[in-house]
Design an enzyme around this catalytic site. Structure first.
Site, PDB file in Angstrom:
ATOM      1  N   ASP A  49       6.809  33.230  -0.874  1.00 54.71           N
ATOM      2  CA  ASP A  49       7.148  32.192   0.354  1.00 54.71           C
ATOM      3  C   ASP A  49       8.781  32.317   0.677  1.00 54.71           C
ATOM      4  O   ASP A  49       9.442  31.304   0.414  1.00 54.71           O
ATOM      5  CB  ASP A  49       6.675  30.944   0.115  1.00 54.71           C
ATOM      6  CG  ASP A  49       7.185  30.619  -1.523  1.00 54.71           C
ATOM      7  OD1 ASP A  49       7.302  29.200  -1.836  1.00 54.71           O
ATOM      8  OD2 ASP A  49       7.802  31.471  -2.322  1.00 54.71           O
TER       9      ASP A  49
ATOM     10  N   HIS B  57      13.822  32.502 -10.680  1.00 55.26           N
ATOM     11  CA  HIS B  57      12.303  32.362 -11.041  1.00 55.26           C
ATOM     12  C   HIS B  57      11.749  33.741 -10.593  1.00 55.26           C
ATOM     13  O   HIS B  57      11.052  34.181 -11.629  1.00 55.26           O
ATOM     14  CB  HIS B  57      11.874  31.266 -10.179  1.00 55.26           C
ATOM     15  CG  HIS B  57      12.421  29.809 -10.551  1.00 55.26           C
ATOM     16  ND1 HIS B  57      12.335  28.996 -11.709  1.00 55.26           N
ATOM     17  CD2 HIS B  57      13.208  28.839  -9.804  1.00 55.26           C
ATOM     18  CE1 HIS B  57      12.936  28.030 -11.710  1.00 55.26           C
ATOM     19  NE2 HIS B  57      13.676  27.844 -10.359  1.00 55.26           N
TER      20      HIS B  57
HETATM   21  O1  RIB Z   1       9.256  26.517  -8.878  1.00 58.75           O
HETATM   22  C1  RIB Z   1       9.995  27.925  -8.470  1.00 58.75           C
HETATM   23  C2  RIB Z   1       9.163  28.531  -7.609  1.00 58.75           C
HETATM   24  O2  RIB Z   1       9.039  27.736  -6.199  1.00 58.75           O
HETATM   25  C3  RIB Z   1       9.752  29.830  -7.130  1.00 58.75           C
HETATM   26  O3  RIB Z   1       8.717  30.627  -6.736  1.00 58.75           O
HETATM   27  C4  RIB Z   1      10.619  29.213  -5.619  1.00 58.75           C
HETATM   28  O4  RIB Z   1      10.608  30.402  -4.848  1.00 58.75           O
HETATM   29  C5  RIB Z   1       9.610  28.409  -5.143  1.00 58.75           C
HETATM   30  O5  RIB Z   1       8.456  28.878  -4.441  1.00 58.75           O
HETATM   31 CA    CA Z   2       8.573  31.784  -4.208  1.00 61.29          CA
END
Ligand code: RIB
Ligand code: CA
Length: 335
Positions: free
Chosen positions: A30, A259
């Site tokens: 995303d 992340h």
């Molecule tokens: O909690 C972090 C996640 O949520 C990551 O994938 C960030 O891109 C959002 O999608």
């Molecule tokens: Ca993400």
């Protein structure tokens, strides 16, 4: 234009590569600022073959996620297909988008020009099934957004479990959530889809907040990227300014969590993370909606709701400096 580093890169000679063939991966995404770092990292590393990007709502609406994925493959000058996916969760009402984290355009309000490229025809779920069935060997699915497309692919073709493993960014075991006291964003956005993924009979590696909050990147990391890779490193430095500012405002320190890149690192170098095996279930309603519950093997087998659950593994820690070095080494090959 210098030779495309994604096409001319030497195969890695690292002795920890399990085999001589690059691992085929599909990233479900995303994008999203940290998604962009993860995708360019995957494209830059010689031991991965990114066979497709599938897009999903989450940080941004799916139409913008698709536009941003097309922008990334065009920037990187690679022929990686992009397939657009789900616009909303399986059951719950849409939660809204994290424009306060990623900007209204998903890339830190950098307002990049639109890509001239087009997404492929199949829906993301169909694309995932087709790619897995066509692959001569195993494919690793790397979801780094809400898991709706993955759940839809399982509905379409449960047989994909036989040829696929999942290494996802999402969830949390001991670490507090980032969308509620217990829920991490990717799970919270579609808890029913996440529960379907953890209930299916394949092997899931959950790279959650316990590990991703250990890998923090500061301005110096991105300044260094921009110096070594003026065009693509410069792009990553540019879009991460908004993301670093969000972390400074929200948490008081201008460092951000890598992340999604950590999920890609977990595919390449699992030795840089610490895992625990067990069953994982998702709370799909109530005040704990979106919580990932982790049970060690056999710990609750005397309770009906835990009997027969497949065994997965959750990342509980990560080697920050080791992951940063892995990222820097790969991304420094970019122009
Ligand atoms: O909690 C972090 C996640 O949520 C990551 O994938 C960030 O891109 C959002 O999608
Ligand atoms: Ca993400």
């Amino acid at each position: 234009m210098p030779p495309n580093p994604f096409r001319t890169r030497p195969r890695s000679q690292n002795n920890w590569v399990i085999d001589t063939v690059a691992q085929k991966i599909i990233i479900d995404t995303d994008p999203g600022i940290d998604d962009a770092l993860a995708i360019l990292f995957a494209l830059a590393h010689p031991d991965l073959e990114l066979i497709g990007l599938t897009t999903v709502y989450g940080n941004v609406p799916v139409s913008l996620a698709t536009d941003n994925a097309l922008r990334l493959v065009e920037l990187a000058d690679v022929d990686v297909p992009v397939a657009a996916g789900a616009a909303k969760p399986l059951c719950i009402s849409p939660r809204g988008h994290a424009d306060f984290v990623h900007g209204a355009d998903g890339f830190g309000n950098s307002n990049l020009p639109a890509s001239a490229r087009q997404a492929v025809a199949p829906h993301a779920a169909q694309f995932i099934v087709e790619q897995i069935r066509a692959a001569p060997d195993a494919v690793t699915l790397v979801p780094v957004g809400p898991l709706t497309n993955i759940a839809l692919a399982l509905q379409l073709a449960p047989d994909i479990c036989e040829k696929t493993r999942v290494v996802l960014m999402g969830g949390a075991v001991h670490e507090p959530g980032n969308c509620s006291p217990v829920a991490e964003a990717n799970i919270w956005q579609d808890p029913h889809a996440a529960e379907a993924v953890f209930a299916a009979n394949w092997h899931v590696t959950m790279v959650g907040l316990d590990a991703t909050h250990k890998v923090t990147l500061d301005q110096g990391f991105f300044t260094g990227l921009a110096e070594r890779s003026p065009r693509l490193g410069g792009f990553l430095n540019q879009i991460h300014q908004f993301y670093l500012d969000f972390y400074a405002t929200r948490y008081g320190d201008r460092v951000c969590a890598a992340h999604d890149a950590l999920a890609v690192a977990a595919v390449l170098r699992p030795d840089l993370l610490t895992f625990e095996s067990g069953a994982i279930q998702v709370a799909v309603d109530g005040i704990a909606e979106g919580q990932t519950l982790f049970a060690k093997p056999g710990q609750f087998d005397h309770k009906a709701e835990w009997q027969g659950r497949p065994e997965h593994r959750a990342a509980l820690n990560a080697d920050c400096e080791g992951v940063k070095a892995l990222l820097q080494d790969a991304l420094s090959t970019l122009d």
